[in-house]
Scaffold this motif. Sequence first.
Motif, mmCIF file in Angstrom:
data_model
loop_
_atom_site.group_PDB
_atom_site.id
_atom_site.type_symbol
_atom_site.label_atom_id
_atom_site.label_comp_id
_atom_site.label_asym_id
_atom_site.label_seq_id
_atom_site.Cartn_x
_atom_site.Cartn_y
_atom_site.Cartn_z
ATOM 1 N N LYS A 11 0.823 -1.216 0.000
ATOM 2 C CA LYS A 11 0.000 0.000 0.000
ATOM 3 C C LYS A 11 0.859 1.269 0.000
ATOM 4 N N ILE A 14 1.701 1.957 -3.468
ATOM 5 C CA ILE A 14 0.566 2.566 -4.197
ATOM 6 C C ILE A 14 0.488 4.059 -3.849
ATOM 7 N N TYR A 18 0.883 7.183 -6.534
ATOM 8 C CA TYR A 18 -0.098 8.253 -6.794
ATOM 9 C C TYR A 18 0.389 9.608 -6.296
ATOM 10 N N TYR A 25 -2.534 14.073 -12.576
ATOM 11 C CA TYR A 25 -3.596 13.054 -12.674
ATOM 12 C C TYR A 25 -4.821 13.563 -13.428
ATOM 13 N N HIS A 31 -10.490 9.105 -16.130
ATOM 14 C CA HIS A 31 -10.973 8.727 -14.797
ATOM 15 C C HIS A 31 -12.268 9.460 -14.443
ATOM 16 N N GLY A 54 -11.245 5.298 -2.289
ATOM 17 C CA GLY A 54 -10.118 5.600 -3.193
ATOM 18 C C GLY A 54 -10.456 6.819 -4.025
ATOM 19 N N THR A 55 -10.764 7.897 -3.341
ATOM 20 C CA THR A 55 -11.312 9.092 -4.004
ATOM 21 C C THR A 55 -10.302 9.805 -4.901
ATOM 22 N N GLY A 56 -9.016 9.620 -4.643
ATOM 23 C CA GLY A 56 -7.991 10.262 -5.480
ATOM 24 C C GLY A 56 -8.100 11.772 -5.428
ATOM 25 N N HIS A 59 -12.623 13.238 -8.103
ATOM 26 C CA HIS A 59 -13.538 13.331 -9.245
ATOM 27 C C HIS A 59 -14.968 12.933 -8.859
ATOM 28 N N VAL A 77 -12.255 8.848 0.804
ATOM 29 C CA VAL A 77 -11.079 8.348 1.535
ATOM 30 C C VAL A 77 -10.005 7.900 0.556
ATOM 31 N N ASP A 78 -8.772 8.065 0.976
ATOM 32 C CA ASP A 78 -7.653 7.635 0.134
ATOM 33 C C ASP A 78 -6.410 7.494 1.006
ATOM 34 N N ILE A 79 -5.496 6.628 0.566
ATOM 35 C CA ILE A 79 -4.238 6.457 1.302
ATOM 36 C C ILE A 79 -3.159 7.421 0.814
ATOM 37 N N ASP A 105 -7.088 4.123 4.988
ATOM 38 C CA ASP A 105 -7.045 2.893 4.195
ATOM 39 C C ASP A 105 -8.470 2.343 4.097
ATOM 40 N N ALA A 106 -8.941 2.171 2.886
ATOM 41 C CA ALA A 106 -10.318 1.710 2.676
ATOM 42 C C ALA A 106 -10.565 0.329 3.276
ATOM 43 N N GLU A 107 -9.488 -0.402 3.547
ATOM 44 C CA GLU A 107 -9.645 -1.744 4.124
ATOM 45 C C GLU A 107 -9.599 -1.719 5.645
HETATM 46 C C1 LIG Z 1 -6.715 5.316 -10.187
HETATM 47 S S1 LIG Z 1 -6.909 6.245 -8.720
HETATM 48 C C2 LIG Z 1 -8.674 6.527 -8.724
HETATM 49 C C3 LIG Z 1 -9.053 7.822 -8.073
HETATM 50 C C4 LIG Z 1 -10.506 8.221 -8.266
HETATM 51 N N1 LIG Z 1 -11.428 7.255 -7.707
HETATM 52 C C5 LIG Z 1 -10.787 8.403 -9.735
HETATM 53 O O1 LIG Z 1 -11.497 7.562 -10.312
HETATM 54 O O2 LIG Z 1 -10.265 9.346 -10.316
HETATM 55 C C6 LIG Z 1 -6.764 5.013 -7.448
HETATM 56 C C7 LIG Z 1 -6.756 5.615 -6.061
HETATM 57 O O3 LIG Z 1 -6.979 4.574 -5.123
HETATM 58 C C8 LIG Z 1 -6.219 4.870 -3.981
HETATM 59 N N2 LIG Z 1 -6.112 3.639 -3.179
HETATM 60 C C9 LIG Z 1 -5.507 2.479 -3.505
HETATM 61 N N3 LIG Z 1 -5.644 1.592 -2.519
HETATM 62 C C10 LIG Z 1 -6.340 2.201 -1.533
HETATM 63 C C11 LIG Z 1 -6.787 1.797 -0.241
HETATM 64 N N4 LIG Z 1 -6.525 0.580 0.262
HETATM 65 N N5 LIG Z 1 -7.488 2.681 0.497
HETATM 66 C C12 LIG Z 1 -7.750 3.926 0.027
HETATM 67 N N6 LIG Z 1 -7.342 4.358 -1.179
HETATM 68 C C13 LIG Z 1 -6.648 3.507 -1.951
HETATM 69 C C14 LIG Z 1 -4.926 5.386 -4.564
HETATM 70 O O4 LIG Z 1 -4.160 6.093 -3.621
HETATM 71 C C15 LIG Z 1 -5.433 6.266 -5.703
HETATM 72 O O5 LIG Z 1 -5.632 7.581 -5.314
#
Ligand SMILES: C[S@@+](CC[C@H](N)C(=O)[O-])C[C@H]1O[C@@H](n2cnc3c(N)ncnc32)[C@H](O)[C@@H]1O
Length: 285
Positions: A11, A14, A18, A25, A31, A54-56, A59, A77-79, A105-107
């Motif tokens: 993680k 990851i 990002y 991005y 996306h 995983g809001t990034g 968007h 939420v996002d890591i 962490d979403a998990e």
């Molecule tokens: C491809 S981006 C997608 C962002 C947004 N949802 C979008 O569609 O534009 C993937 C995102 O998932 C996040 N991510 C990956 N694993 C995660 C986790 N376990 N918990 C929270 N966020 C996570 C990454 O940090 C990254 O910002």
Amino acid sequence: MMNQLELNDYKQAIADLYNRRSQTYDESEWHLQICLNLLKYSQTSVGQRILDIGTGTGHLAIAAAQIVGDEGRVIGVDICAGMLEQARRKAKVLGLNHVEFQLADAEALNYPTNSFDQILCANTFPWIEDKEVALRRWYQFLKPGGFIGIHTPAQTAYVGYVVLRKVFERYGVILEPSNRIGSVETCHNLFANAGFEVVEITTEQHGGYISLDKAKATWEGIVVHPLPRQSENLLSQLSSQQLLQAKAEFEAELEALQSKLLIWDDLTTLYILGRKPERSILQSS
Ligand SMILES: C[S@@+](CC[C@H](N)C(=O)[O-])C[C@H]1O[C@@H](n2cnc3c(N)ncnc32)[C@H](O)[C@@H]1O
């Protein structure tokens, strides 16, 4: 900004990936389009409480906040701290006070039960390590009758991965580089096992033609520069001679797929909409 989460090496890789991408991005529309599609299929509406996994750069969360309005609320939420920084900046510019971005962490989330009307996840589900456990956890946060909407590429997507997977299978190595859930059937089972009723699975094709070099670059990304855990099995199971041979087979198979210097790159995309039953077995037990 420092990442203050305790993350495992996978993680953390990851989050680092990002963080590096966070500034650029939003340059691609891809996306955002997926997020808008997911919102459309999920029928998000005024006054709802939404969780964006995983809001990034926000968007989906921002578009959702505009739909639910001031009476609703959105948490993203996002890591990755860098991605969240972009999301917060955009929400501020738009004057959206009912969307909040949390470094988490979403998990490992811990919200009260029945907190959200919808839990949505775009472009992120393949990264989730234990999908079944995560879905069960998210199930608890969803109100009875609430919807879960998840977007994921299908098993047939990305020709480089598909061919790589096939080649490594011949060496007895199961390769799942993007850790995606794949088929409509596996989606059904995964969701049902977590307690959801599957309402609808919508399939879209976003494929296009790519160059042979781009398809071949999958080897670099997955075998040479993998994220932690993605290739541990792979590299420990094959000798360097076998790897060389596998690479030659991989490239030959891609070359055979080439037509007029291009290769069809399937991008079958699944939008899975599930519902937490009004009377849930998990809830009453
Ligand atoms: C491809 S981006 C997608 C962002 C947004 N949802 C979008 O569609 O534009 C993937 C995102 O998932 C996040 N991510 C990956 N694993 C995660 C986790 N376990 N918990 C929270 N966020 C996570 C990454 O940090 C990254 O910002």
